[in-house]
Write an enzyme that holds these catalytic residues in place. Structure first.
Site, short mmCIF file in Angstrom:
data_model
loop_
_atom_site.label_atom_id
_atom_site.label_comp_id
_atom_site.label_asym_id
_atom_site.label_seq_id
_atom_site.Cartn_x
_atom_site.Cartn_y
_atom_site.Cartn_z
N ARG A 83 63.44 71.50 56.79
CA ARG A 83 62.03 71.49 57.23
C ARG A 83 61.86 72.46 58.41
NH1 ARG A 83 62.06 69.20 53.03
NH2 ARG A 83 61.98 66.97 52.67
N GLU A 119 63.78 51.22 48.09
CA GLU A 119 63.20 52.48 47.59
C GLU A 119 63.99 53.04 46.41
OE1 GLU A 119 63.03 55.73 50.43
OE2 GLU A 119 61.91 57.02 49.07
N LYS A 123 59.23 50.48 47.96
CA LYS A 123 58.77 51.86 48.18
C LYS A 123 59.05 52.65 46.90
CE LYS A 123 59.37 55.88 51.20
NZ LYS A 123 59.47 56.35 52.57
N SER A 158 54.07 55.33 52.57
CA SER A 158 55.24 55.47 53.44
C SER A 158 55.69 56.92 53.24
CB SER A 158 56.35 54.48 53.02
OG SER A 158 57.51 54.74 53.78
N ARG A 215 56.96 63.86 53.74
CA ARG A 215 56.39 65.20 53.68
C ARG A 215 54.87 65.22 53.75
NH1 ARG A 215 60.06 66.65 48.63
NH2 ARG A 215 60.12 64.38 48.64
C1 5MM Z 1 61.79 61.66 55.20
O1 5MM Z 1 62.75 61.85 54.18
C2 5MM Z 1 63.58 60.72 53.90
C3 5MM Z 1 65.02 61.00 54.09
O2 5MM Z 1 65.52 61.91 53.17
P1 5MM Z 1 67.06 62.42 53.32
O3 5MM Z 1 67.93 61.20 53.36
O4 5MM Z 1 67.23 63.22 52.07
O5 5MM Z 1 67.13 63.22 54.55
C4 5MM Z 1 63.23 60.16 52.51
O6 5MM Z 1 64.06 59.10 52.12
C5 5MM Z 1 61.83 59.68 52.59
O7 5MM Z 1 61.76 58.56 53.46
C6 5MM Z 1 61.23 59.28 51.26
O8 5MM Z 1 61.72 60.03 50.18
C7 5MM Z 1 59.74 59.48 51.33
O9 5MM Z 1 59.51 60.81 51.79
P2 5MM Z 1 58.52 61.75 50.95
O10 5MM Z 1 58.64 63.09 51.62
O11 5MM Z 1 58.99 61.71 49.53
O12 5MM Z 1 57.16 61.09 51.14
#
Ligand code: 5MM
Length: 341
Positions: free
Chosen positions: A33, A178, A220, A290, A293
Site C-alpha cells: 500500500r 472471516e 466477516k 469491516s 481497502r
Molecule cells: C487490511 O487487510 C487485512 C490483512 O491482510 P494481510 O494479512 O494480507 O496483510 C485483511 O485481512 C482485511 O482485514 C480483510 O481482507 C478486509 O480488507 P479488504 O481490503 O478486503 O476490505
C-alpha cells in the site's frame, strides 16, 4: 466465558450507522500500500499513518465501532507517548486484533492455502486482552479456479476458523470469523454464490462441532459478486439480492452481526452494495462493513506520507467512514459522493 458480555460487544461492533475499520495489514501488505503512494514502509511511517486515522475524531466517534489492529500496532505508542489502543478507546471505538499468522501452501492441494497461527494462540490472546483487545480476527482465504476450491481446503480452513473462535471465546474475546472467497478470477456471480455457500455451510458446521457460541461472534464474509475479470459484471441490485439470499440461507439468526470485507471492490461499489442490501427490508442480523481497502485507499492517497497532508487524509477517511455509516442504515445516495467531490 461470559456470553452476555461477548454478545454485548458483538452487538456494539455492528451497531446501525457504524462499522469496523480493518487496519490490520501485515508488514508485507502495508508495504504494498505504501509503495503505491511512494512512502517508505518504516515502523515510524506505519505509526504516523495509523495515528492519523485513529485521531480522526469525527470518523472514529460517529462511524467506526471497532478497529482491527496488527500485532505491531497494538504495542505502538502515538508520537506523544499515548498508546494507540488508548486513542481508539478514547474515541469510543473498540480495539481488536488480527491473530492469524497468514497462509501457507496446503499439501496435496495445488494452488490452495490454509491459514496458520493456532500454536500458542491461547497465551497470545491473554496478552492482547490485557492490552485492551476485546475482539479478534482470523482470515481464511479460498480461491476460485477451474478445479478449486477443493473440499479439503474448505474443510481445513473451516476447522482452523472454529478452533480459533473457540479459543477467543474462552479468552473473553469476540471472534470475527472471516472466510474470504476471493473475487480475483473470471468466474461469474453464480459461481461465487455456489462456492461461498459451501464455505459458509462448512464453517458453521465446524463452529457448532467445536461448541462456539454463535451469539458471541461476528461473521466477516465476502459478498456474492462477479470475479474481477468476469466479462459480465453483476449490477448493484443483483449483488445485493443474491448476497442477502445467500446469507439468509447460511447464517443463523443467533449470530448478532455480519461485517463485510471489501475484497478489491472500488470504494463506491463497496458502499453502494451495502446500502442496496439494507433497502431489501428487515434483516435477521446487524449488517455493516469491516473494510480495509475501501476505507483506506482515499486517505492513503491524500496523506502520501506528508505531515502537511494529515488534515486532508483525515477528511478523506471521515468521508468514506460517513458514506459507509449511512450505507449501513440504507441511507446513502451517490449524490452525496458527488457533493463531497
Ligand atoms: C487490511 O487487510 C487485512 C490483512 O491482510 P494481510 O494479512 O494480507 O496483510 C485483511 O485481512 C482485511 O482485514 C480483510 O481482507 C478486509 O480488507 P479488504 O481490503 O478486503 O476490505
Amino acid at each position: 466465558m461470559n456470553l452476555t458480555e461477548l454478545n454485548g460487544i458483538a452487538t456494539a461492533m455492528v451497531a446501525p450507522g457504524k462499522g469496523i475499520l480493518a487496519a490490520d495489514e501485515s508488514s508485507g501488505t502495508i508495504k504494498k500500500r505504501f509503495d503505491a503512494i511512494g512512502v517508505e514502509s518504516t515502523e515510524e511511517n506505519r505509526r504516523d499513518y495509523r495515528e492519523m486515522l485513529f485521531r480522526s475524531r469525527d470518523a472514529m466517534s460517529q462511524y467506526i465501532s471497532g478497529v482491527i489492529l496488527y500485532d505491531e500496532t497494538i504495542w505502538q505508542d502515538a508520537k506523544d507517548g499515548t498508546p494507540l489502543v488508548k486513542l481508539i478507546e478514547q474515541s469510543g471505538a473498540i480495539p481488536g486484533i488480527k491473530v492469524d499468522e497468514g497462509t501457507q501452501a496446503l499439501p496435496m492441494c495445488p494452488g490452495e492455502t490454509v491459514t496458520v497461527g493456532l500454536d500458542k494462540l491461547a497465551e497470545r490472546l491473554k496478552k492482547y486482552y490485557e492490552r485492551g483487545a476485546r475482539f479478534a480476527k482470523w482470515r481464511a482465504v479460498i480461491d476460485i479456479g477451474s478445479d478449486i476450491p477443493s473440499m479439503t481446503a474448505i474443510s481445513v480452513n473451516a476447522h482452523a476458523l472454529a478452533r480459533y473462535a473457540a479459543l477467543c471465546q474462552a479468552a473473553q474475546i469476540v471472534p470475527i470469523v472471516e472466510p474470504e472467497v476471493l473475487m480475483d478470477g473470471d468466474h461469474d456471480i453464480d459461481r461465487c454464490y455456489e462456492v461461498t455457500q459451501r464455505v459458509l455451510n462448512k464453517t458453521f458446521q465446524e463452529l457448532r462441532v467445536q461448541r462456539v457460541a454463535l451469539e458471541g461472534m461476528v461473521l466477516k464474509p465476502n459478498m456474492a459478486i462477479s470475479g474481477k475479470k468476469c466479462a459480465k459484471q453483476a449490477s448493484v441490485e443483483e449483488v445485493a439480492e443474491k448476497t442477502i439470499r445467500l446469507l439468509k440461507a447460511c447464517v443463523p439468526a443467533a449470530v448478532p452481526g455480519i461485517a463485510f470485507l471489501s475484497g478489491g471492490q472500488s470504494d463506491e461499489e463497496a458502499t453502494a452494495h451495502l446500502n442496496a442490501m439494507h433497502r431489501l427490508g428487515p434483516l435477521p442480523w446487524g449488517l455493516t462493513f469491516s473494510y480495509g481497502r475501501a476505507l483506506q485507499a482515499a486517505p492513503q492517497k491524500a496523506w502520501s506520507g506528508k505531515a502537511e497532508n494529515v488534515a486532508a487524509g483525515q477528511r478523506a477517511f471521515s468521508h468514506r467512514a460517513r458514506m459507509n455509516g449511512l450505507a449501513s442504515k440504507g441511507e446513502w445516495q451517490s449524490s452525496l459522493e458527488k457533493k463531497a467531490a
